[in-house]
Write a protein that holds these residues in place. Structure first.
Motif, PDB file in Angstrom:
ATOM      1  N   LYS A 174      49.021   0.404-118.428  1.00  0.00           N
ATOM      2  CA  LYS A 174      50.178   0.555-117.553  1.00  0.00           C
ATOM      3  C   LYS A 174      50.451  -0.711-116.760  1.00  0.00           C
ATOM      4  CE  LYS A 174      49.508   5.532-117.006  1.00  0.00           C
ATOM      5  NZ  LYS A 174      49.283   6.644-116.047  1.00  0.00           N
ATOM      6  N   ASP A 175      49.756  -1.786-117.111  1.00  0.00           N
ATOM      7  CA  ASP A 175      49.903  -3.054-116.398  1.00  0.00           C
ATOM      8  C   ASP A 175      51.314  -3.597-116.604  1.00  0.00           C
ATOM      9  OD1 ASP A 175      49.805  -5.814-115.612  1.00  0.00           O
ATOM     10  OD2 ASP A 175      47.618  -5.755-115.803  1.00  0.00           O
ATOM     11  N   ALA A 176      52.132  -3.612-115.535  1.00  0.00           N
ATOM     12  CA  ALA A 176      53.518  -4.050-115.636  1.00  0.00           C
ATOM     13  C   ALA A 176      53.620  -5.529-116.002  1.00  0.00           C
ATOM     14  CB  ALA A 176      54.245  -3.782-114.313  1.00  0.00           C
ATOM     15  N   TYR A 177      52.632  -6.300-115.538  1.00  0.00           N
ATOM     16  CA  TYR A 177      52.643  -7.737-115.863  1.00  0.00           C
ATOM     17  C   TYR A 177      52.548  -7.947-117.372  1.00  0.00           C
ATOM     18  CZ  TYR A 177      50.909 -12.533-116.184  1.00  0.00           C
ATOM     19  OH  TYR A 177      50.729 -13.849-116.517  1.00  0.00           O
ATOM     20  N   LEU A 178      51.662  -7.206-118.031  1.00  0.00           N
ATOM     21  CA  LEU A 178      51.516  -7.345-119.476  1.00  0.00           C
ATOM     22  C   LEU A 178      52.751  -6.800-120.195  1.00  0.00           C
ATOM     23  CD1 LEU A 178      47.753  -6.425-120.032  1.00  0.00           C
ATOM     24  CD2 LEU A 178      48.807  -8.688-120.021  1.00  0.00           C
ATOM     25  N   HIS A 179      53.332  -5.740-119.686  1.00  0.00           N
ATOM     26  CA  HIS A 179      54.564  -5.223-120.305  1.00  0.00           C
ATOM     27  C   HIS A 179      55.680  -6.261-120.239  1.00  0.00           C
ATOM     28  CE1 HIS A 179      53.450  -0.668-119.966  1.00  0.00           C
ATOM     29  NE2 HIS A 179      52.563  -1.388-120.622  1.00  0.00           N
ATOM     30  N   ASP A 180      55.841  -6.905-119.066  1.00  0.00           N
ATOM     31  CA  ASP A 180      56.865  -7.946-118.935  1.00  0.00           C
ATOM     32  C   ASP A 180      56.578  -9.125-119.866  1.00  0.00           C
ATOM     33  OD1 ASP A 180      58.133  -6.424-117.051  1.00  0.00           O
ATOM     34  OD2 ASP A 180      57.343  -7.530-115.326  1.00  0.00           O
ATOM     35  N   LEU A 181      55.292  -9.451-120.014  1.00  0.00           N
ATOM     36  CA  LEU A 181      54.916 -10.539-120.918  1.00  0.00           C
ATOM     37  C   LEU A 181      55.272 -10.187-122.358  1.00  0.00           C
ATOM     38  CD1 LEU A 181      53.478 -13.313-121.019  1.00  0.00           C
ATOM     39  CD2 LEU A 181      51.331 -12.093-121.382  1.00  0.00           C
ATOM     40  N   LEU A 182      55.039  -8.925-122.732  1.00  0.00           N
ATOM     41  CA  LEU A 182      55.369  -8.466-124.075  1.00  0.00           C
ATOM     42  C   LEU A 182      56.878  -8.504-124.318  1.00  0.00           C
ATOM     43  CD1 LEU A 182      54.173  -7.226-126.676  1.00  0.00           C
ATOM     44  CD2 LEU A 182      54.480  -4.978-125.631  1.00  0.00           C
ATOM     45  N   ASP A 183      57.666  -8.254-123.249  1.00  0.00           N
ATOM     46  CA  ASP A 183      59.124  -8.251-123.377  1.00  0.00           C
ATOM     47  C   ASP A 183      59.728  -9.643-123.261  1.00  0.00           C
ATOM     48  OD1 ASP A 183      59.092  -5.509-123.665  1.00  0.00           O
ATOM     49  OD2 ASP A 183      59.312  -5.125-121.519  1.00  0.00           O
ATOM     50  N   GLY A 184      58.899 -10.653-123.023  1.00  0.00           N
ATOM     51  CA  GLY A 184      59.403 -12.013-122.932  1.00  0.00           C
ATOM     52  C   GLY A 184      60.052 -12.342-121.612  1.00  0.00           C
TER      53      GLY A 184
END
Length: 832
Positions: free
Chosen positions: A196-206
């Motif tokens: 649920k790490d939002a930082y990693l999600h944003d990284l995945l979304d570029g």
């Protein structure tokens, strides 16, 4: 499906192959270039376009040597969650992605590729991991403990254990645990589900490029999710992050554990990897020996990783001497000045920095200033801007930069000889240098052991020369001795030996000194020599002995009433100890004979001579050690029983001999071991077992460092068709007027000024000048100041391909078949 090869590690445990700027995954290891091996495995699963390589930003230029730029992703750090999520951007949401480390050994790769395909079939629902059936309770791997199978057939994961101690590893294996291969298969959609790490999600979304998270993917994500599964591979797998791991991998894959020009004797299960030198490993089982141009590592395999960690920081950060290229190979031949040998495959293109190119082999095509240039073997080109070289055929190119940073050494290769002492009236002392190459590979057939450099960086023979008036040598040893002892008179004969011919020398008493001795008390030794000569005047002959307090083999003198009556050159250890107990002494090889006695002697060997002469015995209470073996070398130059010449970093070692004048040696956990390193040869052996046949084989090779009357030369590279040399010419000295019939030469002046005579023309030489000398052309160089010359020979380079017409050092003289030719220091000659 895509495969991401993780090639961002530093590989510091792989020193000396792995360096700060060239980690192990991009070096040519004994199993090839690891990153390319990983690519070959990936090509069994996906097309080349679907293979992406991750590395660190400062390694981007290195990675581009092997992979197209468009398939490389440069991100900081390695193995972090940030890197994994950033790399997943290149895939579609439900496209499986395999994260494949680049430092694994897998055999056969086809079986492992099939396991990855099976895991990818489950990766659209969960993160898949690969486990390895353990062969042993290894402590250097992480473990995965399964928790039974689910309905789809793959294993669930109960927990992870990171590098447990051996006892715990044994319990885990009994419970069904497997090794963690560090291979992950997942899709971008699953990656989003894992955390649920939002930082990693944003990284995945570029939405950003990262830079704020350094936690590992395992610790931050994998261990905190239930959406994971495990497949087990039962084939050969090994992590080759260390030398021990690589050695185990080679054994598992039944691959050769010796690489390069290396021989092994009684060194079972050892890894010997030589890149620049020829070498031999004797009676050192389960060791790791790794050699590069500037450094050497030797250690038992269990200590190899710790040994590599002890390498100095400057050695870790130094540029590698051997760099694999996509188009071939790039190797430094020397540093200060920098000289490189570039090996290009046919049709390859190489981008060279400004400097001087000399074609050693093959032919190349260069387009410069809108002009097409074809260079072939022996030709050179100087330019002040980068250019691209196209190999028309397989080629070798010597490259040196335009601005050389020459290492200006204050001393010449050898220090000047000491002047001889004033001798008592009526005494002539001669020096008999040892000719047998007992210290090979340091001494060779053309380089007697007396010229070996001691820890004081001075030839051993000069210790004896301080007490000699004449030096008696054979023609073979003439040139090297003249180079290091110009003040002495030299006597050349066709045959050595104690014969009546020596009676022709001046003086009432002749004293013969061995050429290679270490004297601990010079003043006492001088007085004992004079005492020896007085005894010879009175009694006809006398010999010098010392107390026999050495463990290694020594010649033993048997005495009776102050007379010697027998010499045993090589008694067994048991017999030697018994004779010493009865009062026997050690023979130093020093003998004085009155001239009239010498004239009556037949030609006999030394033991027969002692029996017939029965000379008086005088005992020297100091230490006189003939340097005729490596054990004697250690005894002579060490008070701690560990002898070191050169730069050595050692730990947990004792009673060794390390001889490495110009190469860094890092070693750990070795004892009673000899390591002798020259520019072209490496000898690593148990001191107690040095097969004579191995030493003699090395002795027949040509020396790569050779003193000359005018200076010295060093061979940097030599193969079929070409040779590269570095010549040092002393100020005011002159090479002979010579020509060659089977080779051409190209000279590049790296330092100093001089004049080249070529076919009656005088050509001024200065730094940066390049000249070509075809075969059949008479030439010589005279140095105005100290010169450093790079010489590239093409054709058939042989040392005996020299025809001399004039020579300032008398090397044109024809030696008499019998009798003595005396060459005095002023150059005058007489024949006795």
């Amino acid at each position: 499906m895509k495969v991401i090869i993780l090639a961002g590690g530093r590989g510091t445990r792989f020193w000396p192959l792995g360096r700060h700027g060239l980690p192990k995954q991009f070096t040519r290891t004994p199993i090839g270039i690891l990153a390319k091996r990983a690519e070959d495995l990936a090509k069994l699963i996906v097309s080349e376009e679907d293979i992406i390589v991750h590395t660190q930003p400062d390694l981007l230029g290195v990675a581009e040597r092997f992979f197209p730029r468009e398939r490389i992703r440069a991100l900081p750090t390695a193995g972090t969650a940030e890197v994994v999520y950033a790399m997943l951007r290149s895939a579609q949401p439900d496209e499986p992605v395999i994260l494949l480390p680049s430092d694994h050994y897998i055999h056969p790769p086809e079986s492992f590729a099939e396991t990855l395909r099976q895991a990818a079939a489950f990766a659209r629902e969960r993160l898949m991991l690969i486990g390895i059936t353990p062969r042993e309770p290894a402590t250097r791997y992480g473990y995965i403990l399964p928790a039974g199978r689910d309905e789809t057939g793959f294993l669930r994961i109960e927990r992870f254990v990171e590098k447990p101690p051996r006892e715990e590893a044994e319990r885990l294996i009994q419970q069904g645990a497997v090794w963690n291969a560090g291979v992950f298969i997942l899709t971008p959609r699953v990656a989003r589900m894992l955390t649920k790490d939002a930082y990693l999600h944003d990284l995945l979304d570029g939405k950003h490029d990262g830079g704020g998270l350094t936690a590992s993917f395992d610790k931050h994500v994998v261990e905190h999710t239930e959406k994971r599964g495990l497949l087990v591979y039962e084939g050969v797998w090994n992590d080759v992050g260390t030398w021990q791991g690589l050695l185990e991998a080679l054994r598992l894959g039944l691959e050769d554990v010796t690489h390069g020009r290396v021989q092994t004797f009684q060194s079972e299960a050892s890894l010997a990897y030589l890149t620049r030198r020829e070498g031999v490993l004797i009676n050192l089982p389960k060791h790791v020996l790794v050699e590069t141009g500037d450094a050497i590592l030797l250690s038992p395999e269990a200590l190899a990783e710790q040994a590599a960690k002890t390498a100095p920081d400057d050695a870790r950060k130094a540029a590698s001497w051997d760099t694999p290229l996509q188009e071939g190979w790039e190797s430094f031949l020397s540093r200060k000045p920098d000289v490189k040998l570039i090996t290009l495959r046919e049709g390859a293109a190489y981008h060279a920095e400004p400097g001087v190119l000399i074609i050693a082999q093959g032919s190349v095509h260069i387009r410069m200033h809108e002009e097409d240039i074809i260079l072939t073997a022996g030709e050179s080109l100087t330019r002040d801007e980068p250019l691209t070289i196209h190999a028309r055929e397989a080629s070798r190119i010597v490259h040196t930069p335009l601005s050389w940073q020459v290492h200006r050494q204050e001393d010449e290769w050898y220090q000047p000889a000491r002047p001889p002492r004033l001798l008592p009236e009526g005494v002539t002392r001669i020096l008999l240098p040892q000719e047998e190459p007992v210290l090979s590979p340091v001494s060779r057939a053309d380089y007697p052991p007396g010229l070996v450099l001691t820890p004081a960086l001075e030839p051993i023979i000069m210790t004896s020369a301080a007490y000699a008036q004449h030096v008696l040598v054979t023609p073979r040893a003439y040139s090297p001795l003249r180079a290091v002892m110009p003040e002495h008179t030299f006597i050349l004969t066709k045959k050595l030996g104690i014969t009546r011919r020596l009676a022709r020398l001046p003086g009432e008493v002749i004293t013969i000194l061995p050429g290679e001795v270490s004297v601990s008390t010079p003043a006492l030794f001088q007085r004992d020599l004079e005492r020896l000569e007085r005894l010879a005047r009175e009694h006809g002959s006398a010999i010098l002995t010392t107390p026999p307090g050495l463990a290694w083999p020594i010649p033993v003198i048997l005495t009776r009433e102050d007379h010697a009556y027998a010499l045993l050159p090589h008694p067994s250890a048991k017999l030697r100890q018994e004779l010493i107990r009865q009062g026997a002494q050690r023979f130093t090889g020093i003998i004085s004979i009155r001239k009239d006695v010498l004239a009556r002697l037949p030609e006999e060997d030394l033991p027969s001579l002692i029996r017939s002469l029965k000379p008086r015995v005088h005992q020297h209470i100091g230490r006189i050690i003939p340097i005729t073996s490596w054990e004697a070398y250690r005894e002579a130059f060490s008070s701690t029983r560990e002898t070191m010449t050169g730069r050595v970093v050692r730990s947990e070692s004792q009673r060794n001999v390390f001889y490495t004048p110009d190469t860094l040696l890092v070693t750990r956990g070795v004892s009673d071991t000899l390591i002798a390193i020259t520019p072209d040869y490496l000898l690593a052996a148990d001191l107690a077992s040095l097969p004579e046949r191995v030493l003699m084989q090395a002795a027949r090779r040509e020396s790569w460092i050779m003193p000359k009357p005018w200076g010295w030369y060093r061979i940097l590279a030599k193969e079929e068709g070409y040779a590269v040399k570095l010549l040092r010419v002393k100020p005011g000295e002159q090479l002979s007027l010579q020509k060659h019939e089977e080779r051409d030469e190209t000279w590049l002046i790296l330092q100093g000024e001089g004049v080249l005579e070529r076919d009656a023309r005088s050509i001024p030489l200065r730094e940066g000048v390049s000249v070509h000398i075809p075969r059949g052309v008479w030439h010589r160089v005279t140095a105005k100041s100290r010169m450093l010359i790079l010489e590239v020979q093409t054709g058939r380079p042989r040392e005996d391909d020299i025809i001399r017409r004039e020579d300032a050092y008398g090397r044109l003289n024809q030696l008499p078949e019998d009798g003595l030719l005396i060459i005095h220091p002023d150059g005058t000659q007489e024949t006795l």
